[in-house]
Enzyme design. Sequence first.
Site, PDB file in Angstrom:
ATOM      1  N   ASP A  86      11.892  -9.016 -14.581  1.00  0.00           N
ATOM      2  CA  ASP A  86      11.810 -10.336 -14.346  1.00  0.00           C
ATOM      3  C   ASP A  86      10.771 -10.805 -13.564  1.00  0.00           C
ATOM      4  OD1 ASP A  86      12.604 -13.057 -13.930  1.00  0.00           O
ATOM      5  OD2 ASP A  86      14.389 -12.310 -12.643  1.00  0.00           O
ATOM      6  N   ASP A 119      16.354  -5.359 -12.778  1.00  0.00           N
ATOM      7  CA  ASP A 119      17.257  -6.659 -13.269  1.00  0.00           C
ATOM      8  C   ASP A 119      17.994  -6.401 -14.476  1.00  0.00           C
ATOM      9  OD1 ASP A 119      17.697  -9.263 -12.476  1.00  0.00           O
ATOM     10  OD2 ASP A 119      16.262 -10.201 -13.566  1.00  0.00           O
ATOM     11  N   GLU A 142      16.665 -17.085 -15.085  1.00  0.00           N
ATOM     12  CA  GLU A 142      16.825 -16.651 -16.543  1.00  0.00           C
ATOM     13  C   GLU A 142      18.200 -15.936 -16.998  1.00  0.00           C
ATOM     14  OE1 GLU A 142      15.447 -14.996 -14.240  1.00  0.00           O
ATOM     15  OE2 GLU A 142      16.261 -13.006 -14.812  1.00  0.00           O
ATOM     16  N   LYS A 187       7.549 -15.244  -9.742  1.00  0.00           N
ATOM     17  CA  LYS A 187       8.179 -14.944  -8.300  1.00  0.00           C
ATOM     18  C   LYS A 187       6.787 -14.428  -7.457  1.00  0.00           C
ATOM     19  CE  LYS A 187      12.228 -12.396  -9.893  1.00  0.00           C
ATOM     20  NZ  LYS A 187      13.063 -13.272  -9.011  1.00  0.00           N
ATOM     21  N   ARG A 220      21.135 -16.226 -16.274  1.00  0.00           N
ATOM     22  CA  ARG A 220      22.221 -17.065 -16.808  1.00  0.00           C
ATOM     23  C   ARG A 220      21.882 -17.448 -18.333  1.00  0.00           C
ATOM     24  NH1 ARG A 220      21.528 -21.138 -11.923  1.00  0.00           N
ATOM     25  NH2 ARG A 220      20.784 -18.990 -10.994  1.00  0.00           N
ATOM     26  N   ASP A 276      12.595 -18.896 -13.573  1.00  0.00           N
ATOM     27  CA  ASP A 276      13.157 -17.639 -12.874  1.00  0.00           C
ATOM     28  C   ASP A 276      14.710 -17.695 -12.775  1.00  0.00           C
ATOM     29  OD1 ASP A 276      12.945 -15.225 -11.438  1.00  0.00           O
ATOM     30  OD2 ASP A 276      12.498 -16.156  -9.553  1.00  0.00           O
ATOM     31  N   LYS A 311      23.837  -8.193 -17.392  1.00  0.00           N
ATOM     32  CA  LYS A 311      22.650  -8.688 -17.627  1.00  0.00           C
ATOM     33  C   LYS A 311      21.436  -7.622 -17.925  1.00  0.00           C
ATOM     34  CE  LYS A 311      18.941 -10.877 -14.901  1.00  0.00           C
ATOM     35  NZ  LYS A 311      18.881 -11.947 -13.576  1.00  0.00           N
TER      36      LYS A 311
END
Length: 492
Positions: free
Chosen positions: A265, A283, A344, A272, A346, A342, A260
């Site tokens: 993020d 992230d 995101e 968030k 995946r 959020d 990833k």
Amino acid sequence: MKIDVSRKLPEYMETLIVMHEEDGVFERTGIFSDALHDSIDEFIKADEFKFGKGNIRSFMRLVKGKKQNVILCGAGQKDKLTQPVLKGYMASCWREAIRMKATNIYFHYAFEVPLAELAIGHILAETALLTSYKYSKYLSDYKHHEPDNVHLVYYAKTNRYLNRGILEGRIFADATIIARDLVNEPANVLSPDALADQAKRVALDYGLSIDVFNADRIRRLKMEAFLAVGRGSKNEPKLIIMRYTGNPDKKNSLTALVGKGLTFDSGGYSIKPGNSMTTMKSDMSGAAAVIGTMAAISALKLKVNVVAIIAAAENMVSSDAYRPGDILTSMSGKTIEIHNTDAEGRLTLIDAVHFAIEKEKADRILDIATLTGAAVGALGKDFTAVLSNDDKWYEKLHAASEISGERIWRMPLHEPYNELMKCEAADLKNIGGPFAGCITAGLFIHQFVQDKPWIHMDIAGTAFTDKPKGTDGPGATGVGVRTLTTMLRTME
Ligand code: BES
Ligand code: MN
Ligand code: ZN
């Protein structure tokens, strides 16, 4: 830092670390001078020191008018001394030595260590280098102290295995530090483009081949899920593909490592809350782990074939950003309704996984991602959560983690929970409701791995830490590099 094996102790040692088992007698073997032995005995008596598990004490003595640091460390019961346990004790020794501003260190085991000489050398080098690590790039007046020389005092028949172990430990540490540096770099500096440049630098240094695709190229591949995540940022997404072919003759053996790579993020429109955004430069820790692993396996010349795939993007808010309610067509053709921007990671991962299978012809897939807060809720910060559809492969990962010391714990791949991701308007939605968030995130990716053996590692809890612990932190841990490298070694 210079690290070597020494068979002799000089008369004057600026810093000496002695590790000893709990139950044995601290005998005079003639290795230490009588005067040194007397001071150690005296200190142990006066302080009622015991060589229990990880107990550590230090004192100073004078040798011909010069100060000498002596650090004593307990190894506990010899038969309970596994590699990770020893790494932990060793890390405490190193923190103490650094605290004492040691520059020239002699390290001695005053008992018979129940490990192979290769492991003894490896553990010393890996732990010394990783514990000494400090991300100080942006500190104006900071002078980091790191020891210059480390001598392992050891009496082996030959130094071959110890030296080989030291070399390997250095490779593991260097690769882990590549990952740590990438993760610690803030998002204003490390954009997807800059991440791709760093991957190119590593590829050049370690002799890997690399391709970087820009947004146009990604569009032509129809990776709409991945693209949507990056659309809100002015920093263009990049698809990074690194290849290592250590065994060109072996067919059907290509392992894909998918990391990833969210360089930041914000959560997007499902934004968030303040505090939880602060560390979101981390992230892309999965991407960093994958890049570090590629470096290590190349340095070790492993006879394996590995492709690393990173869908690098930044999840931001703008008039062009993707929204809750949007329906996206992933590269596989499956459509996804966005219920939370959020979730995101995946979305980027499934397109990368599909690319790995269809374009790179990967035979098995391992993805590694800072994917869910639920993984942290379930297992805390000491365990990486793992899901897999392949028991044998999982066992290899687990065995590797018991050597590296990076703990993992398996979650159930409970397919009935796929129901939680069904939705009215599209093939699936990108969240599975409030429960079992770590499992449903894994199951989401599982729906894109076709029939391939697959491992999913959720490192949301283990990638970044605010407090130092063992060889880690504060900051990025570089989690994954040592475990994946160790595992790939068993797949030669
Ligand atoms: N990057 C986060 C997960 C994360 C959380 C990493 C804490 C490191 C520390 C991920 O993209 C995310 O936001 N996940 C959501 C998923 C949810 C919306 C289903 C989460 O865990 O809250
Ligand atoms: Mn997120
Ligand atoms: Zn994320």
